[in-house]
Design an enzyme around this catalytic site. Structure first.
Site, short mmCIF file in Angstrom:
data_model
loop_
_atom_site.label_atom_id
_atom_site.label_comp_id
_atom_site.label_asym_id
_atom_site.label_seq_id
_atom_site.Cartn_x
_atom_site.Cartn_y
_atom_site.Cartn_z
N LEU A 151 0.83 -1.19 0.00
CA LEU A 151 0.00 0.00 0.00
C LEU A 151 0.87 1.25 0.00
O LEU A 151 0.52 2.26 -0.62
CB LEU A 151 -0.93 0.01 1.22
N TYR A 152 2.02 1.19 0.67
CA TYR A 152 2.94 2.33 0.66
C TYR A 152 3.29 2.70 -0.77
O TYR A 152 3.21 3.87 -1.17
CB TYR A 152 4.20 1.98 1.45
N ALA A 153 3.67 1.71 -1.58
CA ALA A 153 4.02 1.97 -2.97
C ALA A 153 2.82 2.53 -3.74
O ALA A 153 2.96 3.46 -4.54
CB ALA A 153 4.52 0.69 -3.63
N THR A 155 0.33 4.31 -2.59
CA THR A 155 0.06 5.71 -2.23
C THR A 155 1.08 6.64 -2.87
O THR A 155 0.74 7.77 -3.25
CB THR A 155 0.05 5.92 -0.71
#
Length: 331
Positions: A151-153, A155
């Site tokens: 999810l970091y990537a 976002t």
């Protein structure tokens, strides 16, 4: 120049702000001082920055749209460097809403503030994690990056898209920088480099994911800061692209990798820490974690064209500096 830096008390933000101040610029730092990690690092960074002439610190969250807009307006900044974000691949699995709030909503708020203020250049911190499931190496900015594995990537990919949209809609020159495995003094304690140093120094076992087969394009912090400083002075200009450029055909917007283009084995990095500490590591090999990738490798040809140099500090030299700082800071 007058420069506005979000995340100025963070690892990269602190080093960049200190360098900009040393170069004679005035910097307004905007940071939420969030407790994602708290062992004196942020307070120590802020104390050093506050002691330097030309620095003005504002404590605030990206989610506070009105406060962020007012801080940027009051700064009179000609350049905005947006580094503030909820970082960490693995934590994004545990606390996804934090990433939505900070990295998407917060970046949208920053872009609205930029639209109202119109700086000469917006510089946005993205990540090599965007390349996700890509298998072709090295990772080139012109490759499709539509397969994020965290999810970091995702976002950060969303942040790049929003930055491009605002560059197109409002003519704001913008550069998105994809960072590759940055390490060095004052680094985050949740990242592998500092976790390894701390554990080996204490005689504790370190967890080595991917059974020790991972490779990373390690980038020493001073090299990264040199690249960012030079990029600040190279805002994209519509119609003035370079060979293999990512300059958008519809906006003054560009994406550029910031890495060394020389991936090394994770075990080589651990060996460099062992040498610098004068101690052997106790290793605990584990499978790959969710959201992680086996290898990162940056194509830096565009970076070299843009700024005339690429990161070049070896992991042996960089780790030695990290260990020296660690022993001084933590005693």
């Amino acid at each position: 120049m007058k420069i506005f830096v979000t995340g100025s008390a963070g690892f990269i933000g602190f080093h960049l702000t200190r360098r900009l101040l040393a170069d004679g610029h005035s910097v307004t730092g905007y940071d939420g001082m969030t407790p994602f990690y708290d062992d004196g690092l942020k307070a120590g960074r802020m104390a050093l920055l506050s002691a330097q002439a030309g620095f003005s610190g504002v404590q605030g969250m990206l989610e506070d749209a009105a406060g962020l807009t007012e801080a940027l307006r009051a700064s009179g900044a000609e350049v905005v460097v947006h580094l503030a974000a909820q970082a960490g691949v693995r934590y994004s699995i545990e606390a996804p809403q934090t990433y939505i709030s900070s990295n998407l909503v917060g970046t949208a708020n920053l872009l609205e503030a930029v639209r109202a203020h119109r700086p000469r250049h917006l510089v946005f911190a993205s990540t090599s994690s965007i390349y996700g499931g890509n298998l072709a190496m090295p990772f080139a900015e012109t490759d499709r990056a539509d397969n994020p594995v965290s999810l970091y990537a995702a976002t950060k990919k969303g942040g790049e898209a929003m930055v491009h949209a605002y560059a197109h809609l409002w003519g704001i020159p913008a550069t998105s920088m994809r960072f590759f495995t940055v390490y060095g003094p004052w680094g985050r304690p949740d990242m592998a480099a500092l976790k390894f140093v701390r554990a080996i120094e204490a005689g504790e076992a370190i967890e080595v994911y991917g059974e020790g087969r991972m490779r990373r394009d390690f980038t020493y912090i001073d090299d990264l800061i040199e690249a960012i400083v030079r990029i600040i002075g190279r805002p994209p200009v519509a119609g003035e692209g370079l060979e293999g450029d990512t300059l958008s055909p519809v906006a003054p917007s560009r994406i550029v990798n910031l890495g060394g283009g020389k991936p090394r084995e994770l075990m080589d990095f651990i060996a460099a820490i062992e040498t610098a500490l004068g101690k052997k590591a106790r290793l605990r090999f584990l499978p790959m974690q969710q959201g992680d990738v086996l290898e990162t490798y940056s194509d830096v040809s565009l970076l070299r064209q843009l700024i005339g140099t690429v990161p070049r500090t070896s992991i042996e030299d960089g780790v030695a500096k990290l260990v020296a700082w660690y022993r001084q800071f933590y005693g």
